[in-house]
Design an enzyme around this catalytic site. Structure first.
Site, PDB file in Angstrom:
ATOM      1  N   GLU A  90       0.822  -1.221   0.000  1.00 40.08           N
ATOM      2  CA  GLU A  90       0.000   0.000   0.000  1.00 40.08           C
ATOM      3  C   GLU A  90       0.846   1.255   0.000  1.00 40.08           C
ATOM      4  O   GLU A  90       0.615   2.176  -0.765  1.00 40.08           O
ATOM      5  CB  GLU A  90      -0.921   0.043   1.236  1.00 40.08           C
ATOM      6  CG  GLU A  90      -2.265  -0.595   1.030  1.00 40.08           C
ATOM      7  CD  GLU A  90      -2.168  -2.085   1.135  1.00 40.08           C
ATOM      8  OE1 GLU A  90      -1.122  -2.573   1.563  1.00 40.08           O
ATOM      9  OE2 GLU A  90      -3.142  -2.753   0.778  1.00 40.08           O
ATOM     10  N   HIS A 159     -11.301  -4.679  10.107  1.00 40.31           N
ATOM     11  CA  HIS A 159     -11.808  -4.459   8.761  1.00 40.31           C
ATOM     12  C   HIS A 159     -13.044  -3.597   8.746  1.00 40.31           C
ATOM     13  O   HIS A 159     -13.741  -3.534   7.745  1.00 40.31           O
ATOM     14  CB  HIS A 159     -12.166  -5.807   8.114  1.00 40.31           C
ATOM     15  CG  HIS A 159     -10.989  -6.546   7.604  1.00 40.31           C
ATOM     16  ND1 HIS A 159     -10.124  -7.230   8.416  1.00 40.31           N
ATOM     17  CD2 HIS A 159     -10.516  -6.707   6.347  1.00 40.31           C
ATOM     18  CE1 HIS A 159      -9.169  -7.780   7.688  1.00 40.31           C
ATOM     19  NE2 HIS A 159      -9.387  -7.480   6.433  1.00 40.31           N
TER      20      HIS A 159
END
Lengths: 367, 427
Positions: A90, A159
Site C-alpha cells: 500500500e 476491517h
C-alpha cells in the site's frame, strides 16, 4: 397560455399528492435501475475512455476483476498498462500513484478496504494533500483514492473502521461518500476530473443495491458538484444528516416517523470535506432540530463537526439539543448480535428523533 | 563498516546490449570502463552463481582507480566538464556554509540540514541529467536543488521564508519543489520520496507506452540515506521498479549516520548495494567522495534507465562534515572518523586532479571560487530584501481547484467571496 398555466397547476397538485411515504425506489416510474457496483464500473469505464491519462492501480483490480468486482472488464478493455495489479504494498503503490499524479497522470488508486489505507496514510496526507501547498501551487495532485469504507458484515475489528472523520480533518483533501447509484456515478466522475486529491469512501454493503437512475445520470458527461449536499427527503420537523449507508437507514426512519406525525428532512451529505454547512444550517433554521447519523466512532466524528457548525451558526434556531448517533465507542465486535449493537440501527434514529421532538423521556447521554 | 569488496562477475546481459541513441552512454570513457571490468572477470574466481538472471554486485572504486592510474592519455573528463563539476561543488559548499551563518544570525529557522561533504554525489549524478529528468530528494535537499538548476536566489529566499522563494515561502528548507526544473521535493519523512520517484519514473514509461510520446526517455533519480534502507517503502519500491522495469536510479547517500544512529548499529547487513540483486537489479558501490568515480557510475546507471533496461541501486559511500542538522550537537561521531573523511574532501580532490592533469590552473579555480562567493552573497541580499508573504497567502494553494473550501454560509462557494484570501473570512 391557458394550457401552460393549467399544466403548472396540475404539476403543483401532483407534487402535493406525491406520497411522502414511498422510498426512493418507487418514485420514478419508467427509470432504469442500476446497482451501485454498475454505476462505479461504468463511471470508471467512461472516464478511462475519455482521458488516456486515467489509470487504475490496486490489489486485484485486474485479473481478479476487482476484489468486489467494481473494476470488472476493465483489464480486457484497457490492457495491463492502464489497469495495474499491484503487489501488497500500500505505501509503495500509493506513493507511486502520487508521483505519477505529480506529472499530470490521473491515477485511481483502489484500497481493498480503507482500513488498509492506514499503511499508506503517510502518502495520502503528506505527499498528496499537502503538496500543492508546499510547492505553492506548482505541483497539483489529481489523484483519487477509492475503496469500501466502514463496517461490512461480520468482518471484525480490523476491517470495519470508518475513516470519514480522519480524512475529512485534513486540509488539502476532498472527501466524498456516495449513497445511491446516482451519487456513485456523479461523484466518482467529479472526483476523477478534479485536480486535487480526493478520498472516495464507498460502502461494501451498498455495492449490490440497485437504485433508479434517470437518463441524465446515465449520460457520460454527468457529474455532481463537490461540496453540495442533497436533500433526499423534505420535511419540517427535524433534520437528519447522514452519509453513505446511513442515508438508507435515515430514509427508513423517516417513513416510520411519518406515521407518528413527525415530518423528517433527510440530508445526504455526499461531500464530507468540504462539508455543505450552508445546506445543513438552512435546514436546521427551518426545522429547528438536528440529528446527525454516522457509522464511525463517536469521538471527533463527522457528527461532532456538524454539531459545532450548527451551534456556531444557527444557535438561536435550535429548539432541542443536537442528537449525535454514531457507532459504539468500541472496536467492532465479531458476534452478530454485538455487531448489530455497535452500529446505528433504524430504531436508534427513530428514538433520537422522538427525543429531539420531545415525544419521549430525554435519555442521559450514552457513552 | 566493511571496506573490502571482492571482485564480482558482471552478468553481461544488462550491459552488453547495443545502446541506441544517447551520446552520453557512448562516451569513450564508458566503453573503456567496461573493457577494464571484463578483463578483471577472467582473473577473478568464479564462485558466484551465474544462473541468477538478475544484476550482480560490483565495487567500482578499485577498477576506476586502476584505470586512471594506468592511462595517462585518456582522462575521465574534459576541461569544460571539470570546471563545471568544480563550480557546482564549490557552489554547494559555499551555499551551505552561508546557510549555517544565516541560521546562527537568526535569519533562517526551523530544521536546516546541510550537505557539506556530500557534494560529489549530487554533482556527479545531477550534472548528467536533462532538464526534463526528475530528482526526488529528502530534507537534505538544498544542494540537489542548486545542482538541478534552481536559482540560488530562489532557494535562499525560500529558506528565509520570503514570498520570492521557490515555493513562495510555504515549503521551507525541507520542501523544495520546482516544476520548471523537475525537482519533486523535498520530503521530511525518510523513505517518502522513494515511491514518489518511482511514480515519476512510472509516468515516463506510461507516457511512452500508453500516451505514445515515443521519445519520452526521462529518467528519475531518488536520493536517500542509509537509514532509509531499512524502511519498508524502500523495499516495496525496489520490488516494483524492477518488476515493471522503470527508468529510475536509486542513489543511496550512505554517510554512515542517521542522526546519532550509526549504520552498523541499525542494519543487519550494512552492505546496502547487495540489496539490489535480491530484487533483480544491479547493485553498485562507489566511493562517494570522488566525483569522477561517481560520475562514471552515474553515466552507466542513467544510461541503463534511459535505454529501458530498468532500475539500478547505487550506494555512494560518503560523509557529512557537519551534524545531522544545525540543531544537532554531533557528539557521537568519533573525531578520528571525521578527520579521515575531511582528508578526502571531494572539492580538494577534484582541485588536485584538475591541476595535476593540467586541465585548469590555480588562478582559474580561484576565479571560480570568487564568482561563487559573489553569487551566494547576492542571493542573501536578494532574500533579505524580499518581502514576507502577505496575510492573504495563508489560504492560497491548498487546492488546485479553489472550490475545495466548500460553500460558505451565504450559499455561494467560499472562493467567490472577494475577501476570502485576505485573512478576514472565516475558515
Amino acid at each position: 397560455m391557458l394550457a401552460i398555466s393549467r399544466q403548472r397547476i396540475l404539476g403543483q397538485c401532483f407534487q402535493k399528492i406525491r406520497p411522502a411515504v414511498s422510498e426512493l425506489r418507487s418514485y420514478s416510474s419508467a427509470a432504469k435501475q442500476i446497482t451501485v457496483r454498475e454505476a462505479l464500473n461504468s463511471s470508471l469505464d467512461e472516464e478511462m475512455s475519455a482521458d488516456p491519462k486515467v489509470f487504475l492501480m490496486g490489489e486485484e483490480v485486474g485479473e481478479y476483476q476487482g476484489a468486489y468486482k467494481i473494476t470488472k472488464g476493465l483489464l480486457e478493455k484497457y490492457g495491463p498498462e492502464r489497469v495495474l495489479d499491484t503487489p501488497i504494498t500500500e505505501a509503495g503503490f500509493t506513493g507511486i500513484g502520487v508521483g505519477a499524479a505529480y506529472y499530470g497522470l490521473k491515477p485511481v488508486v483502489e484500497f481493498m478496504t480503507f482500513n488498509f489505507s492506514m499503511q499508506a496514510i503517510d502518502h495520502i496526507i503528506n505527499s498528496a494533500a499537502k503538496s500543492n501547498y508546499m510547492s505553492a501551487g506548482q505541483i497539483s495532485v489529481p489523484i483519487v483514492f477509492r475503496g469500501p469504507n466502514g463496517a461490512a458484515a461480520g468482518v471484525g475489528a480490523q476491517h470495519s473502521q470508518c475513516y470519514a472523520a480522519w480524512y475529512a480533518s485534513c486540509p488539502g483533501l476532498k472527501v466524498l461518500s456516495p449513497y445511491n447509484s446516482e451519487d456513485a456515478r456523479g461523484l466518482l466522475k467529479a472526483a476523477i476530473r478534479d485536480p486535487d486529491p480526493v478520498v472516495f469512501l464507498e460502502n461494501e454493503l451498498l455495492y449490490g443495491e440497485s437504485f433508479p437512475v434517470s437518463d441524465e445520470v446515465l449520460d457520460s458527461s454527468f457529474s455532481l458538484p463537490i461540496g453540495k449536499a442533497k436533500i433526499e427527503r423534505e420535511g419540517n420537523d427535524v433534520t437528519i444528516t447522514a452519509f453513505s449507508k446511513m442515508v438508507g437507514y435515515a430514509l427508513k426512519a423517516a417513513e416510520i416517523l411519518e406515521k407518528d406525525g413527525i415530518n423528517a428532512e433527510v440530508i445526504n451529505l455526499r461531500s464530507i470535506r468540504p462539508l455543505d454547512r450552508s445546506t445543513i444550517n438552512a435546514s436546521v433554521r427551518k426545522t429547528n432540530r438536528l440529528i446527525t447519523v454516522e457509522e464511525g466512532f463517536p469521538q471527533h466524528g463527522v457528527g461532532a463537526e456538524i454539531c459545532s457548525s450548527v451551534v456556531e451558526e444557527s444557535f438561536a434556531y435550535l429548539d432541542a439539543p443536537v442528537e449525535r448517533i454514531a457507532g459504539a465507542d468500541v472496536p467492532m465486535p465479531y458476534a452478530a448480535n454485538l455487531e448489530r449493537m455497535a452500529v446505528p440501527q433504524v430504531e436508534d434514529i427513530v428514538r433520537a428523533a422522538k427525543r429531539a421532538c420531545y415525544r419521549s423521556v430525554p435519555l442521559a447521554a450514552t457513552a | 563498516m566493511s571496506t573490502a569488496f571482492s571482485a564480482a562477475k558482471f552478468s553481461t546481459q544488462p550491459f552488453s546490449t547495443i545502446s541506441h541513441d544517447s551520446p552520453l552512454v557512448f562516451a569513450k570513457p564508458t566503453s573503456q570502463f567496461f573493457g577494464s571490468t571484463r578483463k578483471l572477470r577472467l582473473t577473478s574466481s568464479s564462485k558466484f552463481n551465474l544462473s541468477r538472471r538478475s544484476g550482480t554486485v560490483v565495487a567500482v572504486s578499485d577498477y576506476v582507480k586502476q584505470k586512471t592510474s594506468k592511462s595517462t592519455t585518456s582522462l575521465l573528463i574534459t576541461k569544460e566538464e571539470g570546471l563545471e563539476l568544480y563550480e557546482d561543488m564549490v557552489f554547494g559548499r559555499a551555499f551551505e556554509d552561508m546557510c549555517a551563518q544565516m541560521y546562527y544570525r537568526g535569519k533562517m529557522f526551523g530544521f536546516v540540514h546541510l550537505y557539506n561533504g556530500q557534494e560529489a554525489v549530487s554533482t556527479g549524478f545531477i550534472k548528467l541529467l536533462k532538464q526534463q529528468d526528475s530528482v526526488v530528494s529528502t530534507y537534505r535537499d538544498h544542494v540537489h536543488a542548486l545542482s538541478k538548476g534552481v536559482p540560488a536566489r530562489a532557494v535562499m529566499s525560500e529558506l528565509f521564508g520570503k514570498t520570492t522563494g521557490c515555493c513562495r515561502g510555504q515549503g521551507g528548507s525541507m520542501h523544495m519543489f520546482s516544476r520548471e526544473h523537475n525537482l519533486l521535493g523535498g520530503f521530511a519523512f525518510i523513505g517518502e520520496g522513494i515511491p514518489i520517484a518511482t511514480g515519476a519514473a512510472f509516468t515516463s514509461k506510461y507516457k511512452r507506452e500508453v500516451l505514445k510520446e515515443a521519445d519520452c526517455d526521462h529518467v528519475t533519480l531518488a536520493f536517500f540515506g542509509d537509514g532509509t534502507c531499512n524502511n519498508g517503502q524502500f523495499f516495496e519500491c525496489l520490488n516494483m521498479a524492477a518488476l515493471w522495469k522503470l527508468p529510475i536510479v536509486f542513489v543511496v547517500e550512505n554517510n554512515l549516520w542517521a542522526i546519532g544512529m550509526s549504520h552498523s548499529r541499525a542494519t543487519s547487513d550494512p552492505q546496502i548495494y547487495k540489496k539490489g540483486p535480491a530484487f533483480g537489479m544491479p547493485g553498485i558501490h562507489v566511493d562517494g567522495m570522488d566525483v569522477l568515480k561517481v560520475r562514471e557510475v552515474a553515466k552507466e546507471a542513467i544510461g541503463r534507465a534511459r535505454r529501458g533496461e530498468g532500475p539500478t541501486l547505487v550506494e555512494c559511500e560518503t560523509y557529512r562534515f557537519r551534524g545531522h542538522s544545525l540543531a544537532d550537537p554531533d557528539e557521537l561521531r568519533d573525531p578520528a572518523e571525521k578527520d579521515h573523511y575531511a582528508a578526502r574532501d571531494p572539492i580538494r580532490a577534484l582541485k588536485k586532479y584538475l591541476i595535476e592533469n593540467s586541465l585548469a590552473s590555480e588562478a582559474e579555480l580561484k576565479a571560480i571560487d570568487k564568482k561563487i562567493d559573489e553569487v551566494v552573497e547576492d542571493a542573501v541580499e536578494f532574500a533579505d530584501e524580499s518581502p514576507i508573504p502577505a496575510r492573504s497567502q495563508l489560504l492560497e494553494n491548498v487546492f488546485a481547484d479553489p472550490r475545495g473550501f466548500g460553500i460558505g454560509p451565504d450559499g455561494r462557494y467560499r472562493c467567490e467571496d472577494p475577501k476570502f484570501t485576505e485573512g478576514t473570512a472565516r475558515v
